[in-house]
Write an enzyme that holds these catalytic residues in place. Sequence first.
Site, PDB file in Angstrom:
ATOM      1  N   SER A 101       0.808  -1.213   0.000  1.00  0.00           N
ATOM      2  CA  SER A 101       0.000   0.000   0.000  1.00  0.00           C
ATOM      3  C   SER A 101       0.847   1.271   0.000  1.00  0.00           C
ATOM      4  O   SER A 101       1.641   1.501  -0.899  1.00  0.00           O
ATOM      5  CB  SER A 101      -0.958  -0.041   1.194  1.00  0.00           C
ATOM      6  OG  SER A 101      -1.897   0.996   1.148  1.00  0.00           O
ATOM      7  N   ASP A 240      -2.501   6.312  -3.511  1.00  0.00           N
ATOM      8  CA  ASP A 240      -1.339   5.714  -2.854  1.00  0.00           C
ATOM      9  C   ASP A 240      -0.817   4.570  -3.727  1.00  0.00           C
ATOM     10  O   ASP A 240      -1.309   4.348  -4.844  1.00  0.00           O
ATOM     11  CB  ASP A 240      -1.672   5.250  -1.434  1.00  0.00           C
ATOM     12  CG  ASP A 240      -2.695   4.128  -1.406  1.00  0.00           C
ATOM     13  OD1 ASP A 240      -3.462   3.995  -2.370  1.00  0.00           O
ATOM     14  OD2 ASP A 240      -2.722   3.370  -0.411  1.00  0.00           O
ATOM     15  N   ASP A 242      -1.030   1.352  -3.893  1.00  0.00           N
ATOM     16  CA  ASP A 242      -1.900   0.299  -4.438  1.00  0.00           C
ATOM     17  C   ASP A 242      -3.279   0.832  -4.818  1.00  0.00           C
ATOM     18  O   ASP A 242      -4.177   0.057  -5.144  1.00  0.00           O
ATOM     19  CB  ASP A 242      -2.014  -0.876  -3.471  1.00  0.00           C
ATOM     20  CG  ASP A 242      -2.831  -0.555  -2.224  1.00  0.00           C
ATOM     21  OD1 ASP A 242      -2.922   0.638  -1.857  1.00  0.00           O
ATOM     22  OD2 ASP A 242      -3.365  -1.489  -1.609  1.00  0.00           O
ATOM     23  N   ASP A 244      -5.800   2.082  -3.292  1.00  0.00           N
ATOM     24  CA  ASP A 244      -7.044   1.856  -2.548  1.00  0.00           C
ATOM     25  C   ASP A 244      -7.447   3.101  -1.763  1.00  0.00           C
ATOM     26  O   ASP A 244      -8.486   3.119  -1.114  1.00  0.00           O
ATOM     27  CB  ASP A 244      -6.954   0.631  -1.626  1.00  0.00           C
ATOM     28  CG  ASP A 244      -5.931   0.775  -0.507  1.00  0.00           C
ATOM     29  OD1 ASP A 244      -5.146   1.748  -0.519  1.00  0.00           O
ATOM     30  OD2 ASP A 244      -5.904  -0.105   0.377  1.00  0.00           O
TER      31      ASP A 244
END
Length: 446
Positions: A101, A240, A242, A244
């Site tokens: 992440s 960010d 990833d 999400d």
Amino acid sequence: MTERLFGTDGVRGIANKELTPLLAYHLGRAGAYVLSETHDKPTVVVGRDTRISGDMLESALIAGICSVGANVLRVGVMPTPAVAFLTRHFGADAGVVISASHNPVEYNGIKFFNGEGFKLPDAMEDEIEALVKGPDGRIQSPTGPAVGRVVTEDGLHPYADFIKSAAGTDFRGLKVAIDCANGAAYRVAPLVFRELGAEVFVINDRPDGCNINVNCGSTSPEVIAGFVREVGADVGLSFDGDADRLIAVDEKGQVVDGDHIMAVCAEYMNRKGLLKNGTVVATVMSNMGFEVALKKAGIKTVRTKVGDRYVLEEMLKGGYNLGGEQSGHIIFLDHNTTGDGLLTAVKLLSVMVEEAKPLSELRNIMKVYPQILVNVEVKDKAGYAKSTSIKEAVEETEALLGENGRIVVRPSGTEPLIRVMVEGEDEKVIKDLAHRLAEVIRKELS
């Protein structure tokens, strides 16, 4: 290994040190074996972000999955929420994403989804963990035609089409600036907004394996703020690593965080009769101004512990369809099963277009109350719950604030810290109260 492998967001650690290729291999074997108990020759979608360690861990994980006879659909670099969606889209039995992440490049993680795109139940994670830590004599290693296969699938276009379908309108006439964090959104985010008709300006879309989240993305909102002013955009979108999470910026370069985004979308959805049970789920860290704004709009707020898993649990329990965190991790449960930065961006821009209002005007739905956060380093985090002195100090501070403020005191999940957050109308007052409370905790536990 004595600590639990699975945290609130899968298995994480420094790649090639804590999260080794061998561990990834065993997680693949154990995960596929547990799935095979309920699915004959399961199929698993595997995606990852742009970290340099992704190649290494992906290879090991896939080898483990195939070694027990399960098949893999490899979708390559894709956002975490895309893997949750693609698991459903391809009718797979599970999905796995390799990502850490918003964390620095040296970290990586392995997160499993079930066939519906939800995080695995704790019981299933425990079974996988027991197999990884113990002798895996139960796990068979088939040979010949029974070994698993790997097929590379195009996940980019199905996911892009899914996101576009959630817009409900096009974005022609909008100038959109995007910061891809040199992460998993670097291809799909510009594609989505261009295909929806926006004029798109992009930065940090050149991942080299090592520059993910480095002075860019949602943890550095000042970068997209400067870019918005530079290109004269109507809105800035910062993801960010990833993708999400989303932190937005209005046309003036003012940050629009997860609280603002949820407030804007909740008010719009409620007015249109789309907000289930007239309620939004947030964590204890969402600003008090968020709750005040929703109350004025006739919307209830339910708060949970920090962590998107707790937000999702409450949403499922209460039948709610909007929830999230101040960090920009927002769940639109009518569309996806996890926080989805691109989905959030599309929903936010749809409100701008439908209401014909600039984001700077929409963000004024809530007034941000001053919020002071003090981290207290302690030797014994568990002692916090047992201390009478700390309890009395918290109660005394709450009495001083009354209805015009709020206190959250909680142990950090990963560090030897007690976090003290005090919120209220007067910044000088809450700063003084936060430090006085922190000093009591320091004396008691250090």
